[in-house]
Design a protein around this motif. Sequence first.
Motif, mmCIF file in Angstrom:
data_model
loop_
_atom_site.group_PDB
_atom_site.id
_atom_site.type_symbol
_atom_site.label_atom_id
_atom_site.label_comp_id
_atom_site.label_asym_id
_atom_site.label_seq_id
_atom_site.Cartn_x
_atom_site.Cartn_y
_atom_site.Cartn_z
ATOM 1 N N TRP A 177 -13.185 68.331 25.003
ATOM 2 C CA TRP A 177 -13.239 67.227 24.042
ATOM 3 C C TRP A 177 -14.469 66.349 24.256
ATOM 4 C CZ3 TRP A 177 -12.540 65.460 19.604
ATOM 5 C CH2 TRP A 177 -12.557 64.094 19.341
ATOM 6 N N LEU A 218 -10.784 70.166 19.878
ATOM 7 C CA LEU A 218 -9.434 69.628 20.014
ATOM 8 C C LEU A 218 -8.537 70.677 20.635
ATOM 9 C CD1 LEU A 218 -8.995 67.975 16.539
ATOM 10 C CD2 LEU A 218 -8.947 66.797 18.728
ATOM 11 N N ARG A 220 -14.506 79.149 13.688
ATOM 12 C CA ARG A 220 -15.375 78.848 12.563
ATOM 13 C C ARG A 220 -14.819 77.698 11.727
ATOM 14 N NH1 ARG A 220 -20.331 79.996 12.861
ATOM 15 N NH2 ARG A 220 -20.957 82.151 13.143
ATOM 16 N N LEU A 221 -13.650 77.195 12.126
ATOM 17 C CA LEU A 221 -12.961 76.237 11.276
ATOM 18 C C LEU A 221 -13.052 74.835 11.832
ATOM 19 C CD1 LEU A 221 -10.015 78.638 10.949
ATOM 20 C CD2 LEU A 221 -11.548 78.028 9.098
ATOM 21 N N GLU A 222 -12.633 73.897 11.022
ATOM 22 C CA GLU A 222 -12.740 72.505 11.426
ATOM 23 C C GLU A 222 -11.713 72.142 12.482
ATOM 24 O OE1 GLU A 222 -13.406 69.662 8.467
ATOM 25 O OE2 GLU A 222 -14.374 71.096 7.126
ATOM 26 N N GLY A 223 -11.942 70.995 13.082
ATOM 27 C CA GLY A 223 -11.173 70.564 14.233
ATOM 28 C C GLY A 223 -9.674 70.554 14.063
ATOM 29 N N ASP A 224 -9.196 70.100 12.900
ATOM 30 C CA ASP A 224 -7.750 69.980 12.702
ATOM 31 C C ASP A 224 -7.053 71.323 12.882
ATOM 32 O OD1 ASP A 224 -8.876 67.707 11.787
ATOM 33 O OD2 ASP A 224 -8.448 68.089 9.675
ATOM 34 N N TYR A 225 -7.715 72.365 12.422
ATOM 35 C CA TYR A 225 -7.113 73.686 12.538
ATOM 36 C C TYR A 225 -6.943 74.065 14.007
ATOM 37 C CZ TYR A 225 -8.065 74.582 7.601
ATOM 38 O OH TYR A 225 -8.082 74.544 6.244
ATOM 39 N N ALA A 240 -6.582 72.111 16.460
ATOM 40 C CA ALA A 240 -5.488 71.321 17.018
ATOM 41 C C ALA A 240 -4.151 72.002 16.743
ATOM 42 C CB ALA A 240 -5.497 69.914 16.417
ATOM 43 N N MET A 241 -3.957 72.440 15.507
ATOM 44 C CA MET A 241 -2.672 73.035 15.150
ATOM 45 C C MET A 241 -2.467 74.383 15.840
ATOM 46 S SD MET A 241 -1.991 71.963 11.223
ATOM 47 C CE MET A 241 -3.547 72.075 10.415
ATOM 48 N N VAL A 242 -3.531 75.182 15.893
ATOM 49 C CA VAL A 242 -3.397 76.489 16.530
ATOM 50 C C VAL A 242 -3.123 76.343 18.017
ATOM 51 C CG1 VAL A 242 -4.613 78.598 17.151
ATOM 52 C CG2 VAL A 242 -4.811 77.709 14.849
ATOM 53 N N ARG A 267 -20.708 68.985 19.528
ATOM 54 C CA ARG A 267 -19.827 67.833 19.371
ATOM 55 C C ARG A 267 -20.355 66.885 18.292
ATOM 56 N NH1 ARG A 267 -20.620 64.264 24.244
ATOM 57 N NH2 ARG A 267 -22.394 63.579 23.003
ATOM 58 N N ILE A 283 -4.306 64.900 10.315
ATOM 59 C CA ILE A 283 -3.034 65.526 10.615
ATOM 60 C C ILE A 283 -2.187 64.541 11.400
ATOM 61 C CG2 ILE A 283 -1.923 67.448 11.787
ATOM 62 C CD1 ILE A 283 -3.672 68.573 9.784
ATOM 63 N N ILE A 336 -10.271 62.501 13.748
ATOM 64 C CA ILE A 336 -9.843 62.907 15.084
ATOM 65 C C ILE A 336 -9.196 61.726 15.812
ATOM 66 C CG2 ILE A 336 -10.620 63.886 17.245
ATOM 67 C CD1 ILE A 336 -11.202 65.777 15.069
ATOM 68 N N LEU A 341 -5.827 61.291 14.500
ATOM 69 C CA LEU A 341 -4.939 62.326 15.021
ATOM 70 C C LEU A 341 -4.461 61.958 16.427
ATOM 71 C CD1 LEU A 341 -5.477 66.089 14.587
ATOM 72 C CD2 LEU A 341 -5.022 65.248 16.847
ATOM 73 N N PHE A 362 3.104 73.360 10.325
ATOM 74 C CA PHE A 362 1.650 73.572 10.379
ATOM 75 C C PHE A 362 1.290 74.889 9.705
ATOM 76 C CE2 PHE A 362 0.792 71.045 14.528
ATOM 77 C CZ PHE A 362 0.798 69.891 13.800
ATOM 78 N N ILE A 373 -1.194 75.269 6.492
ATOM 79 C CA ILE A 373 -2.451 76.030 6.534
ATOM 80 C C ILE A 373 -2.401 77.207 5.578
ATOM 81 C CG2 ILE A 373 -3.870 77.530 7.972
ATOM 82 C CD1 ILE A 373 -3.632 75.634 10.175
ATOM 83 N N ILE A 375 -4.682 73.452 3.380
ATOM 84 C CA ILE A 375 -4.427 72.102 3.858
ATOM 85 C C ILE A 375 -4.753 71.086 2.756
ATOM 86 C CG2 ILE A 375 -6.680 72.018 4.972
ATOM 87 C CD1 ILE A 375 -5.289 70.682 7.338
ATOM 88 N N LEU A 398 3.095 81.010 14.430
ATOM 89 C CA LEU A 398 1.759 81.117 15.033
ATOM 90 C C LEU A 398 1.020 82.320 14.476
ATOM 91 C CD1 LEU A 398 -0.248 80.078 17.217
ATOM 92 C CD2 LEU A 398 0.716 81.797 18.713
ATOM 93 N N LEU A 444 -0.151 81.634 11.142
ATOM 94 C CA LEU A 444 -1.241 80.672 11.285
ATOM 95 C C LEU A 444 -2.554 81.392 11.569
ATOM 96 C CD1 LEU A 444 -0.826 77.563 11.346
ATOM 97 C CD2 LEU A 444 -1.085 77.661 13.791
ATOM 98 N N LEU A 454 -5.580 82.003 9.039
ATOM 99 C CA LEU A 454 -6.890 81.404 9.305
ATOM 100 C C LEU A 454 -7.990 82.451 9.240
ATOM 101 C CD1 LEU A 454 -6.128 78.973 12.241
ATOM 102 C CD2 LEU A 454 -6.775 78.393 9.924
ATOM 103 N N ARG A 489 -11.184 71.491 1.002
ATOM 104 C CA ARG A 489 -12.259 71.185 1.922
ATOM 105 C C ARG A 489 -13.244 72.319 2.018
ATOM 106 N NH1 ARG A 489 -10.194 70.687 7.730
ATOM 107 N NH2 ARG A 489 -10.150 68.542 7.094
#
Lengths: 324, 254, 288
Positions: free
Chosen positions: A29, A35, A97-102, A104-106, A188, C36, C94, C97, C226, C230, C234, C268, C271, C275, C288
């Motif tokens: 971080w 994340l 390749r994805l944004e931060g929120d993803y 976090a969830m994964v 970052r 989120i 962030i 979050l 989640f 996804i 989202i 998962l 997910l 993705l 997005r």
Amino acid sequence: MMAYSQLLVTVLIIAIIYSLLAIGMNMHWGDTGLLNFAHAGFFAVGAYTSTVLTTPAATGLLGDRIVGLELPIVIGLVAATIVAALFGILIALPSLRLEGDYLAMVTLSAAEMIRLIITNEAWLTAGTQGIKDIPRPLAGAFPLSLGGFQMGYNLFYLGLTIAILIASYALFKRLSESPFGRVLHAIREDEDVPRALGKRTPVFKLKSFGLGAGIAGLAGALWAHFFFAINPTMFLPSLTFSVWAAVIIGGAGSYVGAIVGTSFIVGIRQLTRFLPNDIPLGSELPFLRLILIGAALIVVLYYRPQGLLGDKERIQAGQAMEGE
Amino acid sequence: MSTDPILAVENLRKSFGGLTAVDGASFDVEKGTIVGLIGPNGAGKSTTFNLITGFYEADEGSVRFRGEEIIDLSPEERSKEGMVRTFQITRELTGMKVSQNMRLGGQDHDGEKVIHAVAGTAKDREAEIGERAEELLRELELWDLRDEYAGNLSGGQRKLLELGRALMAEPDILLLDEPMAGVNPSLTDDIIEMIHELSAQGITFLIVEHDVDMIMNISDKVIGMHQGQVLTSGPPAVVQNDDELLEAYFGGEV
Amino acid sequence: MATFDPQFIWFGLVSGSLIALGALGLTLIFGILDFINIAYGEYMAFGAFVAFGLNTQANMPMVVAGIGGVLGAGVLAIALDKVVFEKFRNRSAIVLLVVSIGLSFILRNSIRIIWGSGTKRFDIPIEQAPTYFGISILPDQVAIIILSFGVLALTFVLLRKTDIGIAMRAASDDTDLAQIRGVNTERLVLYVWLVGGLIAGIAGVMLGIDSVLRPTMGFLTLIPIFAAVILGGIGDPVGAVVGGYAIGLLQELSVVVIPSEYKPLIGLLVLVVGLLTRPDGLFGEATR
Ligand SMILES: Nc1ncnc2c1ncn2[C@@H]1O[C@H](COP(=O)(O)OP(=O)(O)OP(=O)(O)O)[C@@H](O)[C@H]1O
Ligand SMILES: [Mg+2]
């Protein structure tokens, strides 16, 4: 008095092991802006890897654990680091390749899956029964008489963990300040920039993830070999969140901050144990502690976004941009 | 002028929802030349840059770099091939010092590998990169700000930093998106001189700029875009008198 | 592992309804506020426990208690926005979050202190399940499915037909744009918290009716939620609902191929596969 000093040593060992977790999280971080909510999972992978490698197979009431290799503890520690690092890379792979929120969830989901697997695969992990009698390194040599002074095992283990903490701190700080760390910092700040300059950012992110997860794995192994016993409930998401709180309160991006933040969190968690149970809400102390950590996290984010030891100037330089 | 295109764009197309930002654009950039890309706001210039450098995925079309198709390469791969860009809205790394921003541009740096970072090897390369960074920072009059966080620079200084950082990457072709916007006028002449120097050293330039006079001045060739299409293309003297482009620029709104 | 049984489809519809609701609420909040909310599971749990208190401690009938719980979650969502999130409005997604992580700590442990950490049940009669076409169907489950359909339909009417809903969708596409058009963003934010909170409450109460109440009940359903969010893209409400039912059905049907302990793994798996193949969600063009 003796009892208190014993307790202090134990609390210090806990703080040091958690500091290792925070150091790994700070690489994710603080340095890279990733994340990661799977830290408890990496910690668990390390603990179980080393435990399974160093203990004999065992029978249990609920099921038999058929794997157990009785290898030397050193091998367990090294393997714990490597296997956790590989888990880190594996988990980061799909969402790079994805944004931060993803991410976090994964990662949050993945940590729960790791726990689910540990809970259910009793042949490997003993499941909910947990594993006991985990060997301690060099346990036979203690207590050691050093010219009238009796050195107990805990003191030795404290020394060992301090040495590992210092080495890890030096290593991660060096990485952070190197050209490698420079690319992490660039990711970052704004990942498009290093990409435009020809840096393979996914590879850097994987390395960051692997390194941070690896040290979390090492921390897990050190935990298991000190406390004799582990079970799946030790690796709940609340552990991950406590580490997050430590990094943010200490100041993201600062490795000293990670250690200071951890000391703060462990302090809250451990020192409140000394409060007598008959005070109002005494029996609710474990929950109050977590509430306090949550509140501290929010308060710090509001009043001191850079944390206790973070770089205020850096945060402000960043915010100058956001405002535009 | 040589007829050896280092960059050949063919029939590029990109839509965002219902809006077609780039609509079948084709043009060549000859090796070693300075090419200007002009057009009114929203003409699709920046989008074209993003398609050429791989930051947007093209709906259709081809981009050849030194004769090779690169449309499927990632931005970092294209950059490694020698194609480096700047961004219209500066993307300096606000939370990093000016000097670190510059050094990030250094290429073929073993110090960026974990092993070397730990062992502390590859120091020589880091020193070389540091020297080059100092040279450029002095030229851009940013040397005194080297230890400042990039986020604290003024808009013009950011533009310069971004230009310098791109030059650190030793590009074969440099795509500059409005490099002069907000830059102190006393410095623009220096930058133009710098571009000429670099061009003489063999670096190719593709430059988006709103200052039409300036573009006409420095470019070997000018491409005029409007509504995602290439309206006109040729030597400045010819393009300058293109009625269609003038209409696109000044017609209607004025 | 089990052999296929039409019963699984029924179970899938029930849990799909719950996941769809949770996913809808979470994705709506994301659409407007762009972060989120990790504490969303706790909003669900809070609604359920308020209903539990009214039901078993204040001896109210389940319907009344349920409504109380739902309102409780709505009030909670607005209160937390006023007390906490509002202070972080112009901070990065962030930071928000992480703030929501702190809140989830606070909420979950407050629930433990107020209602205890053990497993609880609503005081409702345990009914015999009549069997139709070889599927045993509990009245509770029928109620859950009908109710969630009702709520989903109502939400979509809100989003498409009312001014505030249309503004919400506009803001979801672009917060700045809505501001230009003269929509009061702050009021919009309040509405979205209210709607999101009420939906969380409904999902929580129904989850409690379907099985049991635990302080961690909401947090543990976050993973399939989640996955649904996804999968649906989202910020996309329709996608979230479709994603929710898809995950619910897949989870229950998965027991045909994997041991039932690993049901949660499906979330998962979806997910990750989602993705990798469709980062923009089920319906392509994401927000997005
Ligand atoms: N990421 C995006 N999403 C949606 N629309 C976009 C996006 N990027 C560009 N556009 C639209 O595409 C069109 C072309 O934009 P572009 O930025 O390429 O124009 P430009 O020629 O660079 O203009 P300017 O001189 O103002 O920089 C504009 O209408 C713009 O709004
Ligand atoms: Mg532009």
